[in-house]
Design an enzyme around this catalytic site. Structure first.
Site, PDB file in Angstrom:
ATOM      1  N   SER A 275       9.293   7.073   7.486  1.00 58.80           N
ATOM      2  CA  SER A 275       8.291   5.865   7.738  1.00 58.80           C
ATOM      3  C   SER A 275       7.389   5.412   6.019  1.00 58.80           C
ATOM      4  CB  SER A 275       7.919   5.282   8.714  1.00 58.80           C
ATOM      5  OG  SER A 275       6.665   5.998   9.044  1.00 58.80           O
ATOM      6  N   LYS A 276       6.498   4.477   6.387  1.00 54.66           N
ATOM      7  CA  LYS A 276       5.587   4.876   5.101  1.00 54.66           C
ATOM      8  C   LYS A 276       4.259   5.603   5.605  1.00 54.66           C
ATOM      9  CE  LYS A 276       5.687   0.006   3.509  1.00 54.66           C
ATOM     10  NZ  LYS A 276       6.615  -1.020   4.205  1.00 54.66           N
ATOM     11  N   ARG A 277       4.374   5.500   6.795  1.00 60.09           N
ATOM     12  CA  ARG A 277       2.950   6.788   6.696  1.00 60.09           C
ATOM     13  C   ARG A 277       3.689   7.820   6.482  1.00 60.09           C
ATOM     14  NH1 ARG A 277       3.496   6.399  12.185  1.00 60.09           N
ATOM     15  NH2 ARG A 277       5.019   4.736  12.327  1.00 60.09           N
ATOM     16  N   ASP A 278       5.156   8.540   6.175  1.00 59.50           N
ATOM     17  CA  ASP A 278       5.283   9.646   5.531  1.00 59.50           C
ATOM     18  C   ASP A 278       4.705  10.079   4.158  1.00 59.50           C
ATOM     19  OD1 ASP A 278       6.039  10.363   7.917  1.00 59.50           O
ATOM     20  OD2 ASP A 278       7.734   9.212   7.917  1.00 59.50           O
TER      21      ASP A 278
END
Ligand code: GLU
Length: 485
Positions: free
Chosen positions: A261-264
């Site tokens: 996800s974008k968080r990673d």
């Protein structure tokens, strides 16, 4: 015609192409190249609410930037959208009549039915299902309406959608090229919507109609579409169309083993182009799930990847996205690049001779493209700035000793003829032998020497730098180092 290999990448224009999408595109591209087949780009924009302006152009530009050439599909010609290929249009919103035709055919053959349920009714069912802890899905209210009644209501213009009549018993079996045998019990499947009230198809209908119309031989797509497979297979059977082969690609996982996800990490594929070479990114992406089953990891170009590519060597388990692996591969790709081409790419205005001389040194430490100008700076500048403290090797406190050592080096280098500067191996051995003859250690002599040449805590070794700088500049830098004491 049907025996030809034809594959497609079928993104929805909902924004930037993500890493997962790029991998799907790449695998389709590699499979087509390996098998001398056709690679097709098809835009699935039937969910108009999710489509973004410029989304198609964005996909085309990203594929172009990565050199993933397709044989058929939408293209940009003088900045405008155009198409190439004989199976178009390749944008689904331009193919509505084909989906409507297929839906009518399915209704006529009693494989699908008009559903007049209102949004409010559907909402009510959903609420009740949640309350009773029942699985969500359509309750089949319109499924068995007498066909004369349905036809009459459609004729009168009553708002309706078309649903597929999923068999209630039994199961759909498939042989996925990656996952092997997969079965889906029909009792868990609802009567999916095929055509919406506005005449637009859902993904499922459009996807099957187009894969058939475009004579797609292999559907290679992300695992998230696996649950749709039984419906697609049922549609092929109902329409009496030959079925393509299916290959569902494993998920791409973040370091926490959850879906990336974008968080990673950045998930937009084009963001990676700022830092890494396109072929390094493709090399990295190719290995996310595909394993050549040899020790080879470095693939200079997509052509090399294609030569080894095999769907059977794709793992079923999710692939973990590890940025350090990309960095590792990028370093190898940087080294394999022509220094002149690379210098131009990173905006270094160097002569060809300077490129050959300096770039390999910059690559010693560079991980990203933007590191190259930074890492080469110390070689190109006239003045390097660093503090006297940096000249002090670990465990040596005496400034006098360090100054003395630098002076010894200076005087020794001064005597080495310019010609000896040209052979790095000899140059290095010569200095190392001399250090030994002086009963000195490499650490005490080479640390200040290297810092005097680079001004950096970390840099390539002093021999390489000295050879790149040449005798005159080397001596000047050592003199400046001595002068700091
Ligand atoms: N439009 C779908 C997507 O955006 C394509 C799925 C498929 O390849 O069938 O991923």
């Amino acid at each position: 015609m049907k025996s030809e290999i034809r594959v497609r990448f079928a993104p929805s224009p909902t924004g930037s192409l993500h890493i997962g999408g790029l991998r799907t595109a790449l695998y389709n591209f590699l499979f087509a190249r390996k098998n001398h087949g056709a690679f097709i780009l098809r835009i699935e924009d039937t969910d108009q609410k999710r489509s973004v302006l410029g989304g198609v152009e964005e996909i085309i530009k990203t594929l172009n930037a990565f050199g993933l050439k397709y044989d058929e599909g939408p293209i940009l010609k003088n900045g405008r959208l155009d198409e190439k290929g004989d199976s178009g249009p390749y944008v689904q919103s331009k193919r509505l009549k084909f989906y409507q035709e297929a839906a009518s055919k399915l209704v006529a053959k009693n494989f699908a039915y008009p559903c007049f349920c209102t949004v409010e009714r559907l909402e009510d069912i959903r609420k009740q299902q949640v309350q009773k802890n029942l699985p969500p899905g359509y309750d089949g209210f319109c499924r068995d309406l007498p066909s004369a009644e349905s036809q009459e209501r459609v004729k009168k213009g009553e708002k309706h959608i078309i649903r597929f009549k999923m068999p209630k018993t039994g199961q759909t079996d498939a042989d996925d090229l990656i996952r092997g045998k997969v079965s889906f019990k029909h009792i868990f499947l609802e009567d999916a919507v095929l055509l919406k009230a506005d005449g637009f198809p859902t993904y499922h209908l459009a996807n099957v109609v187009d894969d058939h119309a475009m004579a797609i031989s292999h559907v290679i797509r992300a695992e998230e579409w696996l649950p749709s497979l039984p419906l697609h297979i049922q549609l092929y059977q109902a329409l009496n169309w030959p079925m393509p082969e299916f290959a569902h690609l494993p998920l791409i996982l973040g370091p926490n083993r959850k879906k990336l996800s974008k968080r990673d990490n950045d998930t937009a594929a084009k963001d990676y182009l700022k830092d890494y070479l396109p072929n390094a990114i493709l090399n990295f992406i190719a290995l996310l799930g595909w394993n050549p089953k040899t020790n080879q990891e470095f693939y200079p170009s997509p052509e090399n990847l294609a030569a080894d590519f095999d769907l059977k060597k794709i793992n079923r388990a999710g692939a973990i996205f590890e940025l350090k692996k990309l960095i590792y591969l990028n370093r190898q790709h940087l080294r394999a690049q022509d220094p002149i081409v690379l210098a131009e790419k990173v905006g270094l205005g160097l002569s060809p001779a300077e490129c050959q001389k300096f770039l390999p040194l910059a690559l010693d430490r560079a991980e990203k493209l933007s590191d190259i100008p930074k890492s080469i700076n110390f070689l190109l500048t006239d003045e390097i700035n660093y503090s006297k403290d940096l000249l002090m090797p670990k465990h040596i406190n005496s400034e006098t000793a360090v100054k003395e050592n630098l002076t010894l080096i200076h005087d020794f280098l001064k005597e080495i003829p310019q010609t000896a500067w040209n052979n790095q191996g000899d140059f290095k051995n010569n200095i190392l032998a001399w250090i030994k003859s002086q009963n000195k250690t490499n650490a005490e002599m080479l640390w200040p020497f290297r810092v005097a040449l680079s001004g950096l805590e970390k840099s390539p070794d002093p021999f390489e730098i000295a050879v790149a700088l040449g005798k005159k500049k080397t001596l000047q830098r050592v003199e400046k180092g001595i002068a700091k004491f």
